[in-house]
Scaffold this motif. Structure first.
Motif, PDB file in Angstrom:
ATOM      1  N   SER A  17     -21.204   5.741  24.943  1.00  0.00           N
ATOM      2  CA  SER A  17     -22.163   5.218  23.979  1.00  0.00           C
ATOM      3  C   SER A  17     -23.442   6.030  23.976  1.00  0.00           C
ATOM      4  O   SER A  17     -24.008   6.327  25.025  1.00  0.00           O
ATOM      5  N   LYS A  18     -23.900   6.382  22.778  1.00  0.00           N
ATOM      6  CA  LYS A  18     -25.164   7.103  22.627  1.00  0.00           C
ATOM      7  C   LYS A  18     -26.337   6.217  23.010  1.00  0.00           C
ATOM      8  O   LYS A  18     -27.465   6.681  23.144  1.00  0.00           O
ATOM      9  N   GLY A  19     -26.056   4.925  23.229  1.00  0.00           N
ATOM     10  CA  GLY A  19     -27.105   4.002  23.633  1.00  0.00           C
ATOM     11  C   GLY A  19     -27.586   4.226  25.051  1.00  0.00           C
ATOM     12  O   GLY A  19     -28.641   3.740  25.443  1.00  0.00           O
ATOM     13  N   ASP A  68     -30.132  11.416  29.902  1.00  0.00           N
ATOM     14  CA  ASP A  68     -29.723  12.027  31.160  1.00  0.00           C
ATOM     15  C   ASP A  68     -28.447  11.397  31.704  1.00  0.00           C
ATOM     16  O   ASP A  68     -27.567  12.075  32.232  1.00  0.00           O
ATOM     17  N   GLN A  69     -28.313  10.080  31.552  1.00  0.00           N
ATOM     18  CA  GLN A  69     -27.105   9.403  32.003  1.00  0.00           C
ATOM     19  C   GLN A  69     -25.902   9.791  31.140  1.00  0.00           C
ATOM     20  O   GLN A  69     -24.792   9.975  31.647  1.00  0.00           O
ATOM     21  N   LEU A  70     -26.135   9.898  29.849  1.00  0.00           N
ATOM     22  CA  LEU A  70     -25.057  10.249  28.930  1.00  0.00           C
ATOM     23  C   LEU A  70     -24.549  11.660  29.186  1.00  0.00           C
ATOM     24  O   LEU A  70     -23.336  11.901  29.272  1.00  0.00           O
ATOM     25  N   LEU A  71     -25.471  12.602  29.340  1.00  0.00           N
ATOM     26  CA  LEU A  71     -25.089  13.982  29.629  1.00  0.00           C
ATOM     27  C   LEU A  71     -24.401  14.075  30.986  1.00  0.00           C
ATOM     28  O   LEU A  71     -23.415  14.805  31.150  1.00  0.00           O
ATOM     29  N   VAL A 112     -26.336  17.112  18.156  1.00  0.00           N
ATOM     30  CA  VAL A 112     -25.970  16.350  19.345  1.00  0.00           C
ATOM     31  C   VAL A 112     -25.559  17.338  20.427  1.00  0.00           C
ATOM     32  O   VAL A 112     -24.587  18.074  20.268  1.00  0.00           O
ATOM     33  N   ARG A 113     -26.297  17.370  21.535  1.00  0.00           N
ATOM     34  CA  ARG A 113     -26.045  18.358  22.583  1.00  0.00           C
ATOM     35  C   ARG A 113     -25.185  17.813  23.707  1.00  0.00           C
ATOM     36  O   ARG A 113     -24.946  18.487  24.697  1.00  0.00           O
ATOM     37  N   VAL A 114     -24.727  16.588  23.571  1.00  0.00           N
ATOM     38  CA  VAL A 114     -23.840  16.014  24.581  1.00  0.00           C
ATOM     39  C   VAL A 114     -22.410  16.489  24.289  1.00  0.00           C
ATOM     40  O   VAL A 114     -21.929  16.362  23.164  1.00  0.00           O
ATOM     41  N   PRO A 115     -21.717  17.075  25.270  1.00  0.00           N
ATOM     42  CA  PRO A 115     -20.352  17.538  25.024  1.00  0.00           C
ATOM     43  C   PRO A 115     -19.453  16.411  24.526  1.00  0.00           C
ATOM     44  O   PRO A 115     -19.409  15.330  25.108  1.00  0.00           O
ATOM     45  N   HIS A 116     -18.754  16.651  23.427  1.00  0.00           N
ATOM     46  CA  HIS A 116     -17.877  15.623  22.857  1.00  0.00           C
ATOM     47  C   HIS A 116     -16.817  16.287  21.984  1.00  0.00           C
ATOM     48  O   HIS A 116     -16.951  17.444  21.587  1.00  0.00           O
ATOM     49  N   ASP A 117     -15.758  15.544  21.708  1.00  0.00           N
ATOM     50  CA  ASP A 117     -14.702  16.018  20.817  1.00  0.00           C
ATOM     51  C   ASP A 117     -14.781  15.367  19.440  1.00  0.00           C
ATOM     52  O   ASP A 117     -14.447  15.989  18.439  1.00  0.00           O
ATOM     53  N   GLU A 118     -15.172  14.106  19.402  1.00  0.00           N
ATOM     54  CA  GLU A 118     -15.295  13.386  18.142  1.00  0.00           C
ATOM     55  C   GLU A 118     -16.506  12.470  18.218  1.00  0.00           C
ATOM     56  O   GLU A 118     -16.886  11.996  19.293  1.00  0.00           O
ATOM     57  N   ILE A 119     -17.094  12.213  17.028  1.00  0.00           N
ATOM     58  CA  ILE A 119     -18.196  11.250  16.934  1.00  0.00           C
ATOM     59  C   ILE A 119     -17.708  10.046  16.138  1.00  0.00           C
ATOM     60  O   ILE A 119     -17.091  10.181  15.077  1.00  0.00           O
ATOM     61  N   PHE A 120     -17.959   8.861  16.669  1.00  0.00           N
ATOM     62  CA  PHE A 120     -17.571   7.613  16.020  1.00  0.00           C
ATOM     63  C   PHE A 120     -18.823   6.827  15.664  1.00  0.00           C
ATOM     64  O   PHE A 120     -19.674   6.582  16.527  1.00  0.00           O
TER      65      PHE A 120
END
Length: 214
Positions: free
Chosen positions: A11-13, A17-20, A48-56
């Motif tokens: 969750s982007k919420g 720092d925790q998300l990354l 969005v600089r957080v590594p991801h494959d898809e955005i929902f």
């Protein structure tokens, strides 16, 4: 985070720092887990600089969400199965070429490897029935895309991982950057398993004869 997880949803919420940190730990634990990033409807997916494959987006309908997660799942397992196929098939070819005087044990190992290759081929064929346009490209370009989102210095010393400084088969340097195709010269394909990006020679902590396919 265990290496047999196919899809992780973050969750982007969470604080950045925790998300990354969660995304980075996921990538370090396994090469194959696909990361889905959940963001609010008012948030932009750009930059969005957080590594991801898809955005929902959170307001997406449930059926579309489930289908997209299913595609991530299939991509993860197709990628993992494909890499295992390369490793086991290469082990079978090496055993065929490297055995001058074939013993009963060699013959038995080769037979097991051949059966494993055939089984993996059947799994790949089944997965291909579910792949959609764009899935193969997403699989092939994933490493480069994920790395581009990680703002970290690349480690150019393969000896840190217990590897030689170059491929023992073709001599390609493993402590230099060779561009987007060959990259650093080697690629991790599993636990303690590495493959040369030029000749596909595999270095593994465990003998590929011990691999099991189920």
């Amino acid at each position: 985070m265990s290496g047999n997880i196919a899809v992780v949803l973050l969750s982007k919420g969470l604080p950045n720092d925790q998300l990354l940190g969660a995304a980075s730990r996921t990538i370090q634990a396994t090469n194959y887990t696909r990361i889905g990033l959940l963001i609010g409807d008012e948030e932009s997916s750009k930059d969005v600089r957080v590594p991801h494959d898809e955005i929902f987006h959170k307001s997406g309908d449930r059926k579309t969400f489930q289908n997209r997660v299913k595609r991530l799942y299939i991509r993860a397992y197709y990628d993992a199965t494909l890499q295992r196929y390369y490793t086991v098939n290469l082990a079978a070819q090496n055993r065929k070429l490297g055995s001058d005087e074939e013993t009963a044990t060699d013959s038995d190992r080769l037979q097991k490897l051949t059966k494993s290759v055939e089984l993996l081929e059947s799994h790949l064929e089944r997965f291909r029935q579910y792949l959609q346009p764009g899935d193969l490209e997403a699989i092939l370009t994933r490493s480069e895309r994920i790395e581009s989102m990680l703002d970290v210095k690349k480690d150019r010393d393969p000896t840190v991982r217990g590897l030689p400084r170059g491929c023992p088969n073709c001599g390609l340097a493993w402590d230099e950057w060779h561009g987007p195709r060959l990259k650093g010269g080697y690629k991790k394909t599993g636990a303690d398993t590495w493959r040369c990006t030029r000749c596909s020679n595999v270095i593994a902590g465990d003998d590929p004869d011990n691999y099991k396919v189920s």
